[in-house]
Design a protein around this motif. Structure first.
Motif, short mmCIF file in Angstrom:
data_model
loop_
_atom_site.label_atom_id
_atom_site.label_comp_id
_atom_site.label_asym_id
_atom_site.label_seq_id
_atom_site.Cartn_x
_atom_site.Cartn_y
_atom_site.Cartn_z
N MET A 1 0.84 -1.20 0.00
CA MET A 1 0.00 0.00 0.00
C MET A 1 0.88 1.24 0.00
SD MET A 1 -2.73 1.27 2.90
CE MET A 1 -1.43 1.81 4.02
N PRO A 2 0.67 2.15 -0.95
CA PRO A 2 1.46 3.39 -0.93
C PRO A 2 1.06 4.30 0.21
CG PRO A 2 -0.23 3.49 -2.62
CD PRO A 2 -0.29 2.11 -2.06
N MET A 3 1.92 5.27 0.49
CA MET A 3 1.60 6.28 1.50
C MET A 3 0.26 6.94 1.15
SD MET A 3 1.70 9.87 1.84
CE MET A 3 2.98 10.55 0.79
N GLN A 4 -0.58 7.16 2.16
CA GLN A 4 -1.88 7.78 1.94
C GLN A 4 -1.96 9.13 2.64
OE1 GLN A 4 -5.63 5.78 1.75
NE2 GLN A 4 -4.69 3.78 2.11
N MET A 5 -2.43 10.14 1.92
CA MET A 5 -2.56 11.47 2.47
C MET A 5 -3.93 11.64 3.11
SD MET A 5 -1.17 14.41 3.06
CE MET A 5 0.30 14.39 1.99
N GLY A 6 -3.93 12.07 4.36
CA GLY A 6 -5.17 12.29 5.08
C GLY A 6 -5.36 13.76 5.43
N PHE A 7 -6.55 14.07 5.92
CA PHE A 7 -6.90 15.43 6.31
C PHE A 7 -7.87 15.33 7.48
CE2 PHE A 7 -8.45 19.81 5.76
CZ PHE A 7 -7.33 20.45 5.25
N ARG A 8 -7.56 16.02 8.57
CA ARG A 8 -8.41 15.91 9.75
C ARG A 8 -9.69 16.72 9.58
NH1 ARG A 8 -6.53 16.40 16.13
NH2 ARG A 8 -8.25 15.13 16.94
N TRP A 9 -10.79 16.09 9.97
CA TRP A 9 -12.11 16.72 9.86
C TRP A 9 -12.87 16.44 11.15
CZ3 TRP A 9 -17.12 14.26 8.61
CH2 TRP A 9 -18.13 15.20 8.32
N SER A 30 -7.94 10.12 2.52
CA SER A 30 -8.38 9.61 3.81
C SER A 30 -8.84 10.75 4.71
CB SER A 30 -7.23 8.84 4.48
OG SER A 30 -7.63 8.25 5.70
N ILE A 31 -10.00 10.60 5.32
CA ILE A 31 -10.46 11.56 6.32
C ILE A 31 -10.10 11.02 7.70
CG2 ILE A 31 -12.49 12.55 7.46
CD1 ILE A 31 -11.72 13.99 4.90
N VAL A 32 -9.36 11.83 8.44
CA VAL A 32 -9.00 11.49 9.82
C VAL A 32 -10.12 12.05 10.70
CG1 VAL A 32 -7.27 11.77 11.62
CG2 VAL A 32 -6.56 11.57 9.22
N TRP A 33 -10.83 11.17 11.38
CA TRP A 33 -12.10 11.55 11.99
C TRP A 33 -12.19 11.04 13.43
CZ3 TRP A 33 -15.70 7.79 13.62
CH2 TRP A 33 -15.34 6.48 13.32
N TYR A 59 -18.12 11.26 -1.12
CA TYR A 59 -16.89 11.92 -1.54
C TYR A 59 -15.75 10.95 -1.83
CZ TYR A 59 -19.41 15.99 0.14
OH TYR A 59 -20.36 16.98 0.33
N GLY A 60 -15.98 9.68 -1.58
CA GLY A 60 -14.97 8.67 -1.90
C GLY A 60 -13.82 8.58 -0.92
N PHE A 61 -13.94 9.20 0.25
CA PHE A 61 -12.87 9.13 1.25
C PHE A 61 -12.97 7.84 2.06
CE2 PHE A 61 -13.40 13.92 1.21
CZ PHE A 61 -12.20 14.18 0.57
N ASN A 62 -11.81 7.30 2.44
CA ASN A 62 -11.83 6.20 3.41
C ASN A 62 -11.83 6.77 4.83
OD1 ASN A 62 -9.07 6.26 4.64
ND2 ASN A 62 -8.38 5.75 2.57
#
Length: 361
Positions: A1-9, A30-33, A59-62
């Protein structure tokens, strides 16, 4: 698995940044939730988790990374009631498994989460940022807690729950017998109870660094430097006992070489926070943009270390300045949209260049 970019919400009705805004940032998958209405020690029910999943799906986020499932004070203090709260934590892990969660970020800091003395400090270019004035932390912690809660303008912040902050005298009395060694013992007890279920559920526990990385108000802090990280990982030597390696938390102490820690422990870093810090000679520090030259953290060396080690975990821009009209009442401190989006693009630009170099192009 490649590095995944997340964003906190922080969730619907609790964040001025929308999922539609985040969707427009290239590279974020990725949504960091979290369930920010839950108190430490409560079980996260499947119906509540399903609501977040329903919000993310269009939105297609994991939803692979949770930040945070907070740890109840009784566990940190080591009270007889801790086993009840550990069982609740275990049930939460089992419930999260059914939604594909892979990483739980948490911390083991007594009473307070991250600590700053100014949430909107002017930094000279028209923007503001989180700021730490060292000599103010010698004063009454209630003053700091009141200031932070007031400037959250009704928004939630993990570790700064108003219900807990109203009990500061009680909490300080409860933590009084908890030495640094006792806190280590309580952390080990907690993790040893969790590891079997983590293996069963394929979910990694990823401890966040203490922020800032030194004792405050007489309260012990553990995750403060390289030797502490070595101790933590060897204390419970399990591949599901991992790190949320926060560059800004560690580098608040300029003696910490974050890139070196990445190279040593990359296989145990499940989640990476990339944050830049600017130091001042008197021990104060300000958070800065993610650009290398705007701070003292060594952002490019850190990203290079992750890339060289073949990092395949999750990463996110951690904190940002408040830009272009963001400020008190219009954004959560440290969590505006624009500077974190700029941070994503800076990080991915550096990563893309390293990928191109690796391919010999």
């Amino acid at each position: 698995m490649p590095m995944q970019m997340g964003f906190r919400w922080y969730g619907e009705g609790n964040d001025q940044v929308s999922l539609a805004d985040i969707k427009q940032i290239p590279g974020v998958t990725s949504i960091v939730w979290a369930l920010h209405n839950k108190q430490p020690g409560e079980i996260w029910e499947k119906e509540e988790i399903a609501q977040v999943q329903k919000q993310l799906e269009p939105y297609g986020f994991n939803m692979d990374v949770v930040e945070s499932v907070n740890v109840h004070d009784d566990i940190k203090i080591g009270l007889p009631t801790r086993d009840k709260y550990i069982e609740n934590y275990i049930q939460t892990i089992r419930n999260l498994k059914d939604f594909g969660v892979k990483v739980i970020c948490y911390n083991f800091m007594p009473i307070f989460d991250w600590t700053r003395t100014d949430l909107f400090h002017p930094i000279g270019d028209g923007s503001t940022a989180l700021y730490y004035q060292k000599d103010m932390i010698q004063d009454d912690p209630k003053v700091m807690a009141d200031y932070i809660l007031k400037n959250l303008n009704g928004l939630t912040f993990p570790g700064w729950e108003p219900e807990r902050m109203a009990r500061l005298d009680e909490l300080f009395a409860a933590y009084k017998p908890v030495t640094k060694e006792k806190l280590w013992e309580n952390l080990k007890y907690f993790l040893e109870k969790l590891m079997p279920v983590c293996r069963e559920c394929d979910i990694k526990m990823a401890i966040h660094m203490d922020d800032p990385p030194w004792d405050i108000f007489g309260l012990p802090r553990l995750m403060v430097d390289g030797p502490a990280i070595d101790r933590f990982l060897s204390m419970v030597d399990d591949p599901y006992n991992c790190l949320t390696l926060c560059s800004g938390s560690l580098n608040a102490n300029p003696e910490n070489n974050v890139a070196s820690i990445v190279r040593k422990h990359c296989d145990r870093i499940a989640f990476a926070h990339i944050r830049n810090v600017k130091h001042f000679p008197n021990g104060d520090f300000s958070e800065a943009s993610h650009r290398e030259c705007d701070g003292d953290t060594g952002i490019l060396d850190i990203l290079r270390a992750y890339h060289d080690c073949g990092f395949e975990g999750y990463i996110r821009p951690d904190h940002g300045r408040h830009l272009w009209g963001e400020g008190p009442g219009t954004c959560r401190p440290g969590y505006g949209l624009y500077d974190r989006a700029l941070g994503v693009m800076y990080m991915l630009g550096a990563w893309d260049l390293m990928e191109k170099e690796k391919a010999g192009k």
